[in-house]
Design an enzyme around this catalytic site. Structure first.
Site, PDB file in Angstrom:
ATOM      1  N   SER A 123       0.872  -1.184   0.000  1.00 17.89           N
ATOM      2  CA  SER A 123       0.000   0.000   0.000  1.00 17.89           C
ATOM      3  C   SER A 123       0.907   1.232   0.000  1.00 17.89           C
ATOM      4  O   SER A 123       1.783   1.350  -0.856  1.00 17.89           O
ATOM      5  CB  SER A 123      -0.933  -0.040   1.213  1.00 17.89           C
TER       6      SER A 123
ATOM      7  N   HIS B  21      -2.155  -1.000  -3.760  1.00 16.38           N
ATOM      8  CA  HIS B  21      -3.280  -0.070  -3.672  1.00 16.38           C
ATOM      9  C   HIS B  21      -3.022   1.147  -4.565  1.00 16.38           C
ATOM     10  O   HIS B  21      -2.000   1.826  -4.426  1.00 16.38           O
ATOM     11  CB  HIS B  21      -3.480   0.390  -2.226  1.00 16.38           C
TER      12      HIS B  21
ATOM     13  N   ASP C 188      -5.242  -4.329   5.276  1.00 20.21           N
ATOM     14  CA  ASP C 188      -5.540  -5.206   4.154  1.00 20.21           C
ATOM     15  C   ASP C 188      -4.414  -6.215   3.990  1.00 20.21           C
ATOM     16  O   ASP C 188      -3.240  -5.845   3.940  1.00 20.21           O
ATOM     17  CB  ASP C 188      -5.699  -4.374   2.878  1.00 20.21           C
TER      18      ASP C 188
END
Length: 883
Positions: A42, A69, A160
């Site tokens: 991310s 992401h 996540d």
């Protein structure tokens, strides 16, 4: 300016961390085992991915799928960026793409992906979470590939990937996590439970670690398995108490191979020697063999039965006797089942929970799992089995994660505890220990059940896993719910707290530092060795006569010597702090510009004024700074800067005096002088404002740091308090055991005293009888020594030397024929003897003996002696008269 004071740069560059040493092998054409690498990242992930992908060799044998992401509103250039660094081809995933070995696949922005039958397929993004979803990628890949998957979690914010990593671990795959201490954004790697992690690695070593894991050259062969694996597992059982011989052999071999690869050991024999040198590796190897994963309200039927039947009955008993409820979650792992139990108790007690003395002890042998459980923070995916009403009531959402509310947290006491060696907790109402005994040997199972039998009060409950039983100790437990494996503690003989099994190491409570991460890095030993070398280099730097400061690429101080602290006015540790703010006596802009130029590879030499004048003379001060770049091993990458600092006040003062002489020769208008004065005032005011602003920023950072330290200390104190409560419970158990032993001792003492009184009474009676006898009584032991004699004997023979028996003719009897020695031999006889008094007068005696018997045979005899002198004299006289 003179420059001879500055030594060569290489003498002060700190050594790089030592990496793994790869074996020189021939790479096979086909890789057995792993089939895919899935990477999630991310915030800060682009740089991290570039580093990892660049480290993969050109012949890397597996496909790599990347879920980074991305902003769906912007066109992503991630594939192009990675392509510039990678030695592998980089492709963007299309609707349905067949996976090709040695290829990197990048998931496009705004889409999710799933792995199915060696294909990667795009899916419409679901929900409001970040896209692409790392959890969805890992979960689908775990379902499709099982233990043939390697999952990698890099830097990022949020959680996540935590749920997906758990699914990978359950399926038998391998989970690699970037060390949170090296991550630009540590939230994402730190959100994983330690029980879901196989390897924690620095960013630079993730790529080489993947290459080693997928290198099929080091594989245990059948001969090694037959000859070496069994004794190796026996040695592991001695250290851990867990017998892995009954486990599926292919699974054991795969997981053993992973640890061997990570530690750089080419053979099982070499790895066995490595284990003896690095005892901590035993724990990591044991953890890799166990799939130690739990969840909230696991097996709902069991928790429903606890809610409806077991806990209400225990609470009713507690209301009647002291309003105290004591529960124990043994083998709690990362705490989900413990908090589930606490939520059920809170629901049943309602407002009475504060009036009850509720204590839920949660223990596990894994210190990292306990540390994670104490945090009480879990990703959203971990709460899938928690009903919505309980989630909103007992969890608070913070930064995409869910934290247990404080009232529930206060019911629990977490501590490190080994069932094989530590003392149990007393007076427990319920023990929840599921899927723990199945990993134990028969001896250790019996030990654990003895611990539970000692801990549980009569009527307490024991909850085991679906494949576990109490067959090793059935006399103390009665089946209450056979399908759910719930047992009731029955009465019977009081069981004493069992001793520790021989050969099992005790695990003492550990005081953990606030910065300890949730997992142990696979390259920790290499970094520790590098740190030791760096500290030796730092000791040489400290002795230099000029200032030396080493900065990383973010202006943070990595090294600073005493001379630099004095010249720059830097106090405190300063390590890891921003140098621009720490060197507040220097102007920030030219200093930052010089450092930026050095980070671009340029040498810089600047002279900067010191904000405060010299205290003694009030004269201004100047410092000369030589700023040089620090290069990596490739001589191209700049990893930081090296700053040399020296006092240049004298040189600047000399130059200043020359300038003053020139200015006095020049004629300047009054207006120009006024403008210069005004400009100087503005400059001074601006510098003062800048210094004030920097001081304000520094104070704000210090306040924030102090606040974080207070919070950390509070957490450490809470953890220490829980450890103390755990130890206190063990001490109470020991006290109760000692009280029981003391009661038994008092009873035995009373019995002995009673018997002693009886013996004294009997002895007194015997003494009285002997004293009243006119005959002499002598008791002797086996060696012929006198043990006891009555008063009559003492009158007959006031001195022991007087007792020299003779025959009728006045000849001394041989020692073996003397009455006392015959009695000592245990003979029963009647005889007579004489004794000659010192005045020549003779006395006649009659002796009767009986043996004395003991538990181990005779131990002597008793001799009764009667003086028959008068009778013997009369007989002699009669004989004389008759003659």
């Amino acid at each position: 300016m003179p420059c001879g004071w500055w030594p060569p740069t290489r003498a002060l560059v700190r050594p790089r961390a030592a990496g793994h040493t790869d074996l020189v092998v021939t790479r096979p054409k086909r890789v057995e085992g792993y089939q895919l690498v899935a990477i999630g990242a991310s915030a800060g992930g682009i740089d991290a991915l570039s580093t990892v992908i660049a480290a993969l060799p050109a012949d890397f044998p597996l496909p790599v799928v990347i879920a980074q992401h991305l902003d769906p509103k912007r066109q992503s250039s991630l594939a192009e960026i990675l392509g510039r660094h990678a030695r592998l081809p980089v492709r963007i995933v299309e609707d349905q793409t067949r996976l090709t070995p040695g290829t990197v696949y990048v998931v496009p922005a705004g889409r999710d992906v799933e792995i199915n039958d060696h294909e990667v397929r795009l899916r419409e993004a679901r929900g409001a979470g970040p896209k692409p979803s790392v959890d969805r990628l890992l979960t689908s890949a775990a379902e499709a590939l099982g233990d043939k998957l390697i999952a990698v979690i890099l830097t990022g914010s949020g959680s996540d990937g935590a749920a997906g990593a758990r699914d990978v671990k359950v399926a038998g795959g391998t989970v690699v996590v970037q060390d949170p201490k090296t991550a630009s954004f540590p939230s994402m790697p730190r959100s994983l439970a330690p029980t879901s992690i196989d390897f924690v690695s620095s960013l630079e070593d993730v790529g080489p670690l993947l290459a080693r894991l997928t290198d099929g050259s080091r594989v245990l062969d059948q001969r090694t398995e037959d000859l070496q694996l069994a004794p190796f597992l026996d040695r592991l059982r001695e250290e851990s108490g867990i017998d892995f011989n009954a486990y599926k052999r292919p699974t054991i071999l795969r997981r053993l191979q992973r640890r061997m690869t990570a530690s750089g050991q080419p053979t099982l024999a070499a790895y066995a020697r490595y284990l003896e040198r690095q005892p901590d590796e035993f724990r990591q190897l044991t953890a890799s063999f166990l799939i130690n994963v739990t969840e909230f309200f696991r097996d709902p039927s069991t928790f429903e039965y606890l809610r409806k039947e077991v806990l209400p009955a225990l609470i009713a008993d507690a209301r009647a006797v002291g309003r105290e409820l004591r529960l124990w979650s043994a083998g709690c792992s990362t705490g989900e089942e413990t908090y589930s139990l606490a939520i059920l108790v809170a629901e049943l007690l309602g407002d009475d929970v504060e009036e009850f003395g509720v204590r839920i002890f949660a223990t596990d042998v894994d210190a990292d799992a306990i540390s994670f459980a104490r945090r009480g923070t879990y990703p959203k995916a971990a709460l899938a089995n928690v009903p919505e009403d309980l989630r909103s009531k007992y969890f608070s959402a913070t930064d995409g994660e869910f934290e247990i509310v404080k009232p529930i947290r206060q019911l629990t006491i977490f501590g490190q505890h080994d069932l094989g060696v530590r003392a149990p907790f007393p007076r427990i109402d319920l023990i929840l220990c599921r899927n723990v005994l199945i990993y134990f040997t028969g001896e250790l199972q019996r030990r654990a059940l003895q611990v539970f039998a000692f801990s549980l009060r009569t009527g307490g409950r024991l909850v085991l896993g679906s494949s576990e039983s109490v067959s090793a100790l059935p006399e103390y437990f009665k089946v209450e719910q056979p399908r759910l494996k719930i047992f009731r503690r029955e009465g019977g003989p009081k069981i004493v707290a069992p001793l520790a099994l021989p050969g099992l190491p005790a695990i003492a409570p550990q005081r953990r530092s606030s910065g300890l991460d949730v997992a142990v890095s696979a390259t920790r030993q290499e970094r520790d060795r590098s740190r030791t070398v760096a500290e030796r280099s730092a000791s040489h730097v400290q002795g230099l006569p000029f200032g030396v400061v080493v900065l990383d690429a973010h202006y943070d101080i990595e090294e600073i010597n005493v001379a630099a602290r004095r010249l720059l006015g830097i106090h405190g540790t300063a390590f890891g702090a921003d140098f621009i703010h720490q060197a507040e006596i220097l102007p920030a802009s030219p200093l930052r510009a010089a450092i930026d130029a050095a980070l671009r590879g340029e040498d810089q030499r600047i002279v900067l004024p010191v904000a405060s004048p010299e205290r003694a003379t009030g004269a201004p001060q100047h410092l000369e700074l030589l700023v040089r770049p620090i290069h990596a091993d490739d001589e191209r990458t700049v990893t930081g800067t090296l700053i040399g600092v020296r006092d240049a006040t004298a040189e600047v003062a000399a130059a200043s005096r020359a300038d003053d002489l020139l200015r006095r020769l020049e004629r300047a208008a009054e207006t120009e002088r006024r403008l210069l004065a005004a400009n100087e005032e503005v400059t001074v005011a601006n510098a003062a404002l800048r210094v004030s602003n920097e001081e304000f920023l520094l104070s704000n950072e210090e306040s924030q740091s102090a606040r974080e330290e207070i919070e950390t200390l509070n957490e450490e104190l809470q953890a220490t308090n829980e450890e103390l409560e755990t130890l206190n419970e063990e001490l109470q158990a020991s006290v109760e055991e000692l009280n029981t032993a003391n009661e038994d001792l008092q009873v035995r003492t009373q019995e002995v005293q009673s018997q002693s009184a009886t013996l004294l009474e009997e002895r007194s009676r015997l003494t009285s009888i002997l004293a009243s006898m006119g005959d002499g009584v002598l008791a002797v032991d086996r060696s012929g020594q006198r043990v006891m004699a009555n008063a009559a004997f003492e009158r007959m023979f006031p001195k022991i030397d007087d007792f020299q028996p003779e025959d009728d003719e006045g000849r001394p009897l041989p020692r073996s024929e003397q009455p006392s020695y015959r009695a000592a031999r245990g003979e029963a006889f009647a005889s007579s003897f004489t004794i000659t008094e010192p005045d020549g007068r003779r006395r006649w005696f009659e002796a009767t003996a009986q043996p004395l018997e003991g538990e181990d045979g005779h131990w002597g005899g008793v001799l009764v002696i009667r003086d028959i002198s008068d009778r013997s004299l009369r007989r002699l006289q009669e004989r004389f008269m008759a003659a």
